[in-house]
Design an enzyme around this catalytic site. Structure first.
Site, PDB file in Angstrom:
ATOM      1  CG  HIS A  73      -0.220   0.296   2.502  1.00  0.00           C
ATOM      2  ND1 HIS A  73       0.391  -0.699   3.219  1.00  0.00           N
ATOM      3  CD2 HIS A  73       0.011   1.440   3.190  1.00  0.00           C
ATOM      4  CE1 HIS A  73       0.954  -0.185   4.303  1.00  0.00           C
ATOM      5  NE2 HIS A  73       0.749   1.110   4.307  1.00  0.00           N
ATOM      6  NE  ARG A  74       5.645   2.897   2.862  1.00  0.00           N
ATOM      7  CZ  ARG A  74       6.401   3.250   3.900  1.00  0.00           C
ATOM      8  NH1 ARG A  74       6.239   2.657   5.053  1.00  0.00           N
ATOM      9  NH2 ARG A  74       7.293   4.206   3.785  1.00  0.00           N
TER      10      ARG A  74
END
Ligand code: UD1
Ligand code: UDP
Length: 348
Positions: free
Chosen positions: A201-202
């Site tokens: 998700h970064r």
């Protein structure tokens, strides 16, 4: 009784607030404020239900809009709440926009700031998390650090007082909830006998089409099936970049799962591919190696001990790990929240 304001807003903060609320509540009247940063049921309410967290005293409903607009709404909402509640101190956790907003408003209102997970640093000063951490630590009054290296980072930045190595709050959560981990997670499908767990998700990975496609292509080359609970940010970016075709048959993309289910998946997987700060540490605490699809990790102790392989966006699905037991990380394995409150009792 003195009053603490605990400010949360994102998935990892709900989880970390479970041991914090328990310990804070023994000595302080605790006002719980949810900024509304995360808002889907599976990113927010689910955790309040399963971890039996109290209903927030305030929910700021800042949902949606750009990162800047949402942070501005948090600042506006927090100003009214904190000015009214006048807590003796605020507690902010980690490195999200909710952490930053909580710290900035508290500083302006002269409310002392306690930062949980203080001193964590990456080398890239442009990462949103790094900006949030550095700003928060620049105005915080009490630094509760998960590792000795985090304490050293703050000392190098010139901090001298109220620096404490308290152990890792993520381990504390795990310690409290480990007995409740189900044998089989309820994820709407039968688990393959052997599988790899992945989370992603970064912003630097999923908002960049080159990096996102590299990661998905690397995953697609796995000989074992991959279970991939998709963070809403990742799901949106896969659609925006028209990359659903890169989710090959061996990648089982599912909705985000609850905390106990992800721990169950972590326990039964072969190994983990993740860019999540929390999942990296949980994996290791549960004895699983991690491939990190990022150029660096803040959790350097885990790299030194062989549990995390730092590989970048292009990586081989190689599940062999050269681990040296828990030597380098055993200092993290403590009842962190209780240690934190002991330090706070001397200050407030
Ligand atoms: C945030 C944190 C990150 C942390 C992560 C934990 C910042 C800058 N980043 O990243 O450090 O690791 O939380 O999960 O604070 N969205 C939904 N539903 C939700 C939540 C988010 O659709 O419930 C969408 C938002 O609309 C937005 C995107 O996901 O488009 C990103 O959300 P945001 O909260 O800005 O950042 P995260 O990527 O979640
Ligand atoms: N987590 C969860 N369900 C998921 C993915 C993660 O409950 O589908 C939990 C995970 O166990 C960890 C926390 O969320 O405790 C980590 O949050 P996230 O990866 O969103 O953020 P980060 O730790 O990178 O800030």
């Amino acid at each position: 009784m003195k009053k603490a304001a605990l400010i949360v807003g994102a998935r990892p903060q709900f989880i970390k607030s479970a041991p914090l609320i328990l310990e804070l509540g023994r000595f302080y009247k605790t006002v719980l404020i949810h900024t509304g940063q995360h808002f889907d049921f599976s990113m927010s309410e689910l955790f309040f239900d399963e971890l039996k967290l109290p209903t927030p005293d305030y929910h700021l409903n800042t949902t949606g809009g750009s990162s800047g607009r949402q942070t501005a709404k948090m600042i506006e909402g927090l100003e009214s709440v904190l000015a009214f509640e006048k807590p003796d101190f605020s507690v902010v956790v980690g490195d999200t926009n909710s952490t930053l907003a909580g710290a900035v408003v508290s500083a302006k209102l002269n409310i002392p700031i306690v930062h949980v997970e203080a001193g964590v640093r990456s080398k890239d000063k442009n990462l949103p998390e790094q900006i949030n951490r550095v700003v928060t630590d620049s105005i915080a009054d009490c630094f509760l650090c998960p590792t000795q290296s985090a304490v050293e980072n703050l000392k190098k930045e010139g901090k001298v007082g109220n620096l404490y190595d308290t152990g890792d709050i993520i381990y504390d959560c795990l310690r409290i909830f480990e007995k409740n981990i189900p044998q089989k997670p309820s994820i709407g499908m039968d688990l393959p006998d052997r599988f790899i767990l992945a989370t992603l998700h970064r912003a630097e990975a999923v908002d960049n089409p080159d990096n996102l496609s590299s990661i998905l292509r690397s995953l697609s080359l796995s000989s074992l099936p991959i279970i991939l609970p998709l963070h809403p940010r990742t799901s949106k970016m896969i659609d925006r970049f028209d990359m659903r075709n890169l989710i090959t048959d061996n990648i089982l993309a599912i909705e985000p799962v609850g905390y106990l289910d992800i721990l169950s998946l972590l326990k039964s997987c072969e190994y983990v591919v993740t860019d999540s700060g929390g999942v990296q540490r949980e994996a290791v605490f549960l004895g699983k190696g991690v491939i990190l699809p990022r150029p660096e990790t803040e959790w350097i102790e885990f790299v030194e001990s062989g549990w995390i392989k730092v590989r970048g966006y292009d990586f081989e699905m190689d599940g062999t790990f050269d681990t040296s037991a828990f030597d380098c990380v055993e200092n993290l394995l403590r009842p962190a929240a209780a240690e934190m409150i002991e330090k706070l009792k001397d200050l407030f």
